[in-house]
Design a protein around this motif. Sequence first.
Motif, PDB file in Angstrom:
ATOM      1  N   ALA A 291       0.847  -1.194   0.000  1.00  0.00           N
ATOM      2  CA  ALA A 291       0.000   0.000   0.000  1.00  0.00           C
ATOM      3  C   ALA A 291       0.881   1.242   0.000  1.00  0.00           C
ATOM      4  CB  ALA A 291      -0.902  -0.004   1.227  1.00  0.00           C
ATOM      5  N   CYS A 292       0.468   2.259  -0.734  1.00  0.00           N
ATOM      6  CA  CYS A 292       1.202   3.518  -0.734  1.00  0.00           C
ATOM      7  C   CYS A 292       0.212   4.671  -0.637  1.00  0.00           C
ATOM      8  CB  CYS A 292       2.083   3.653  -1.969  1.00  0.00           C
ATOM      9  SG  CYS A 292       1.201   3.922  -3.506  1.00  0.00           S
ATOM     10  N   SER A 293       0.674   5.744  -0.043  1.00  0.00           N
ATOM     11  CA  SER A 293      -0.128   6.960   0.097  1.00  0.00           C
ATOM     12  C   SER A 293       0.700   8.129  -0.396  1.00  0.00           C
ATOM     13  CB  SER A 293      -0.533   7.183   1.551  1.00  0.00           C
ATOM     14  OG  SER A 293      -1.272   6.091   2.047  1.00  0.00           O
ATOM     15  N   TRP A 294       0.028   9.122  -0.971  1.00  0.00           N
ATOM     16  CA  TRP A 294       0.771  10.302  -1.392  1.00  0.00           C
ATOM     17  C   TRP A 294      -0.003  11.558  -1.066  1.00  0.00           C
ATOM     18  CZ3 TRP A 294      -1.133   6.681  -4.764  1.00  0.00           C
ATOM     19  CH2 TRP A 294      -2.084   7.090  -5.700  1.00  0.00           C
ATOM     20  N   ILE A 295       0.768  12.601  -0.837  1.00  0.00           N
ATOM     21  CA  ILE A 295       0.218  13.904  -0.465  1.00  0.00           C
ATOM     22  C   ILE A 295       0.991  14.967  -1.226  1.00  0.00           C
ATOM     23  CG2 ILE A 295       1.748  14.037   1.549  1.00  0.00           C
ATOM     24  CD1 ILE A 295      -0.390  15.692   2.963  1.00  0.00           C
TER      25      ILE A 295
ATOM     26  N   VAL B 251       5.402  10.541  -1.863  1.00  0.00           N
ATOM     27  CA  VAL B 251       4.842   9.195  -1.805  1.00  0.00           C
ATOM     28  C   VAL B 251       5.461   8.436  -0.641  1.00  0.00           C
ATOM     29  CG1 VAL B 251       4.473   7.047  -3.086  1.00  0.00           C
ATOM     30  CG2 VAL B 251       4.563   9.232  -4.311  1.00  0.00           C
ATOM     31  N   PHE B 252       4.631   7.682   0.075  1.00  0.00           N
ATOM     32  CA  PHE B 252       5.091   6.910   1.227  1.00  0.00           C
ATOM     33  C   PHE B 252       4.585   5.475   1.135  1.00  0.00           C
ATOM     34  CE2 PHE B 252       4.795  11.313   2.548  1.00  0.00           C
ATOM     35  CZ  PHE B 252       6.000  11.525   3.193  1.00  0.00           C
ATOM     36  N   LEU B 253       5.450   4.522   1.483  1.00  0.00           N
ATOM     37  CA  LEU B 253       5.074   3.134   1.679  1.00  0.00           C
ATOM     38  C   LEU B 253       5.027   2.852   3.168  1.00  0.00           C
ATOM     39  CD1 LEU B 253       7.383   1.460  -0.997  1.00  0.00           C
ATOM     40  CD2 LEU B 253       4.964   2.004  -1.233  1.00  0.00           C
ATOM     41  N   SER B 254       4.410   1.757   3.558  1.00  0.00           N
ATOM     42  CA  SER B 254       4.367   1.392   4.972  1.00  0.00           C
ATOM     43  C   SER B 254       5.777   1.075   5.454  1.00  0.00           C
ATOM     44  CB  SER B 254       3.463   0.181   5.176  1.00  0.00           C
ATOM     45  OG  SER B 254       2.130   0.507   4.870  1.00  0.00           O
ATOM     46  N   GLY B 255       6.159   1.698   6.569  1.00  0.00           N
ATOM     47  CA  GLY B 255       7.500   1.511   7.103  1.00  0.00           C
ATOM     48  C   GLY B 255       8.581   2.171   6.278  1.00  0.00           C
ATOM     49  N   ASP B 256       8.196   3.098   5.407  1.00  0.00           N
ATOM     50  CA  ASP B 256       9.128   3.750   4.483  1.00  0.00           C
ATOM     51  C   ASP B 256      10.140   4.585   5.261  1.00  0.00           C
ATOM     52  OD1 ASP B 256      10.362   4.841   2.321  1.00  0.00           O
ATOM     53  OD2 ASP B 256       8.567   5.728   1.439  1.00  0.00           O
TER      54      ASP B 256
ATOM     55  N   LEU C  85       2.155   8.028   7.887  1.00  0.00           N
ATOM     56  CA  LEU C  85       3.346   8.770   7.486  1.00  0.00           C
ATOM     57  C   LEU C  85       2.972   9.988   6.647  1.00  0.00           C
ATOM     58  CD1 LEU C  85       5.726   5.820   6.483  1.00  0.00           C
ATOM     59  CD2 LEU C  85       5.649   7.069   8.646  1.00  0.00           C
ATOM     60  N   ALA C  86       2.001   9.817   5.740  1.00  0.00           N
ATOM     61  CA  ALA C  86       1.572  10.943   4.903  1.00  0.00           C
ATOM     62  C   ALA C  86       0.921  12.031   5.741  1.00  0.00           C
ATOM     63  CB  ALA C  86       0.606  10.456   3.824  1.00  0.00           C
TER      64      ALA C  86
ATOM     65  N   VAL D 290      -4.118  10.594  -0.916  1.00  0.00           N
ATOM     66  CA  VAL D 290      -4.623   9.522  -1.774  1.00  0.00           C
ATOM     67  C   VAL D 290      -3.988   8.213  -1.324  1.00  0.00           C
ATOM     68  CG1 VAL D 290      -4.843   8.661  -4.126  1.00  0.00           C
ATOM     69  CG2 VAL D 290      -4.868  11.120  -3.696  1.00  0.00           C
ATOM     70  N   GLN D 291      -4.816   7.179  -1.183  1.00  0.00           N
ATOM     71  CA  GLN D 291      -4.349   5.863  -0.764  1.00  0.00           C
ATOM     72  C   GLN D 291      -4.631   4.860  -1.871  1.00  0.00           C
ATOM     73  OE1 GLN D 291      -4.149   2.824   0.382  1.00  0.00           O
ATOM     74  NE2 GLN D 291      -3.233   2.802   2.398  1.00  0.00           N
ATOM     75  N   SER D 292      -3.630   4.034  -2.215  1.00  0.00           N
ATOM     76  CA  SER D 292      -3.790   3.104  -3.332  1.00  0.00           C
ATOM     77  C   SER D 292      -4.731   1.955  -2.999  1.00  0.00           C
ATOM     78  CB  SER D 292      -2.426   2.533  -3.744  1.00  0.00           C
ATOM     79  OG  SER D 292      -1.845   1.813  -2.671  1.00  0.00           O
ATOM     80  N   HIS D 293      -4.861   1.586  -1.704  1.00  0.00           N
ATOM     81  CA  HIS D 293      -5.737   0.506  -1.267  1.00  0.00           C
ATOM     82  C   HIS D 293      -6.870   1.111  -0.445  1.00  0.00           C
ATOM     83  CE1 HIS D 293      -2.336  -1.532  -2.703  1.00  0.00           C
ATOM     84  NE2 HIS D 293      -2.394  -2.624  -1.971  1.00  0.00           N
ATOM     85  N   ARG D 294      -7.705   0.254   0.095  1.00  0.00           N
ATOM     86  CA  ARG D 294      -8.700   0.754   1.039  1.00  0.00           C
ATOM     87  C   ARG D 294      -8.038   0.923   2.402  1.00  0.00           C
ATOM     88  NH1 ARG D 294     -13.960  -2.812   0.952  1.00  0.00           N
ATOM     89  NH2 ARG D 294     -12.440  -4.501   0.782  1.00  0.00           N
ATOM     90  N   ILE D 295      -8.402   1.972   3.094  1.00  0.00           N
ATOM     91  CA  ILE D 295      -7.791   2.299   4.371  1.00  0.00           C
ATOM     92  C   ILE D 295      -8.133   1.225   5.406  1.00  0.00           C
ATOM     93  CG2 ILE D 295      -9.749   3.728   5.098  1.00  0.00           C
ATOM     94  CD1 ILE D 295      -7.717   5.617   6.419  1.00  0.00           C
TER      95      ILE D 295
END
Length: 703
Positions: free
Chosen positions: A571-575, A583-588, A639-640, A657-662
């Motif tokens: 999963a990735c999130s961006w702001i 862009v951030f990944l989990s544990g990034d 993180l975002a 924006v989140q690529s998966h469902r939260i």
Amino acid sequence: MEIPLLRYQSVALDQIQNSCSFSCSFTANKVLKGKSLLSGCYFSLDKRKWKRSFHRVKCCLMEQGLKPRPKPNKIYTEELKESSLPDTQMKKPSAGICSQIEKLVLNKRYREALELFEILEFEGGFDVGSSTYDALISACIGLRSIREVKRVFSYMLSTGFEPDLYMRNRVLLMHVKCGMMIDARRLFDEMPERNLVSCNMIIAGMIDSGDYLEAFLLFLDLWEEFSDCGSRTFATMIRASAGLELISVGKQLHSCALKMGFGDNVFVSCALIDMYSKCGSIEDAQGVFDEMSEKTTVGWNTIIAGYALHGYSEEALDLYYEMRDSGVKMDHFTFSMIIRICTRLASLEHAKQAHAGLVRHGFGLDIVANSALVDFYSKWGRIEDARHVFDKMLCKNVISWNALIAGYGNHGRGEEAVELFEQMLLNGMKPNHVTFLAVLSACSRSGLSECGWEIFQSMSRDHKIKPRAMHYACMIELLGREGLLDEAFALIRGAPFKTTKNMWAALLTACRVNGNLELGKFAAEKLYGMEPEKLSNYVVLLNIYNSSGKLKEAAEVIRTLRRKGLRMLPACSWIEVKKQPHVFLSGDQSHVQTKEIYRKVDRMMLEISKHGYVPEEKTLLPDVDEQEQRVLSYHSEKLAVAFGLINTSDWTPLQIVQSHRICCDCHNAIKLIAMVTGREIVVRDASRFHHFKDGMCSCGDYW
């Protein structure tokens, strides 16, 4: 000789025109299940016969015994002769009536012009001139009124008016523009004389009505009739190949256009860019655009739309800025596209610039661009800005109303969405199926059960709109929120059409939220049959098993995933902050501000724990794998959010924006973060919009 498109720049036109031929074949596999309709078409160009005619077209359909279309008959002219009145019965109208009709049309007062025409109809027998008929045709086209077309055309026949070729083409255009293609084709076939304008009209009408195959057949029939097939004809046929999504046909037309010297024609180039984009070859589209000697506004708009169509939103935005820097004039379509691209990118700053440019270039009242602005602002937490734009619009269409109704629904303001829907009806605006989807979705997300059912029943009862699968999915979600799973299942079984994946997905979500294992398993199995490779269906069922302690069943789902080779992407999130996406990944830990971000996350977790936050130990929902589970505190969403809090002012809303469902844990955490920081946080995940404010979420904890 065959012209490879990738090497056409190196071939001289004179070399091509001296003696060349090319073959064209295409199959309409999407229309008639793979059956080849046209193949082996062979066009030959000879410089010596250039001014006379093309060689005869050879087509496999001819070899199969299909006869050419018969020559036009004389029915049309006979109707005119039979309907003619004796000269002694004809009346000469006062010059004032005809002159007044023409003046009204010139000022675009079409309705008044046709009302004045009723005087001529009532009296009958007036000898109306060509200029007046020309004006009446313009009025019919302006109003797109079939009834008025029949009135004017019937009067022409009854008075014995004998049109010349220009007026016959105008009559044909009137029928085409008003969607009367059956009548238009009959008129075309019966024309005693026709030119290239006539052919382009009828072919363009067929393409606009989606009859691409018939347009190609007519094009092949007419190929040998006219020696000078113009650039507009090729541009029109390239549109047809785009409609059929047959790139092979488009390439042959491209080659033919080059051979005939239309390579630099703006209309042909724009049509080629559009065709290649819609057929999935953005590289060829870019190649045609790069070769344009004069890059027009339409050319820029077409290539930008092509990139946006394929999801290359950032590249489309870069092209927009190139267009601006080149000095080419931008129109309202340009700004409308960019605003929609900003909606996809969650780019508030770029959207604000586009909004300012829209006003600065004189399109501040454009209905299309303003509707796009309403949609953008309502989706990204600026619902008040959306309402402000909406209220300033002098003219609103159904798209404008739909955008704002959906905006209120997305942010959990169902009552305001229903009020706006009722206001829309009072203003005389006719709702469509999208309107009902927006208002029913608003009712389901806000738990307005009684109101939702009343609107659902009014669709067919009051508005004569049959509910579709997406409307049923809204009602299933509404029942699911109330825990009425049996009623939801009964609604699916009683649907008057074949159930869709959206309906079963809505039931599966309801089963997950309400913990109904058996019905959830049944819904998941239905979804497996429809979407066997869609991972999220398996993940939802896995969560149902995990939450109910069915570990063996959960293990079996995992084995199925491995057997199918399905694996969840991280999963990735961006702001976006100061026009730059992060862009951030989990544990990034790759970001330059990693240490500061992690310290901020730790402080946030400590702060919200004072308000009742407890991390969920088992939260696979909906789309996180075991590796991400181990870094629960540092999911990409957190993180975002932390990065946004660090790098923006205290009053600035955050758009993520989140690529998966939260996941449930992040959902609970962000609700409390919004409360303790006083920020509005909007998260667009793979399921819906989540508008967090004052410790609440617009989804009502149902997603």
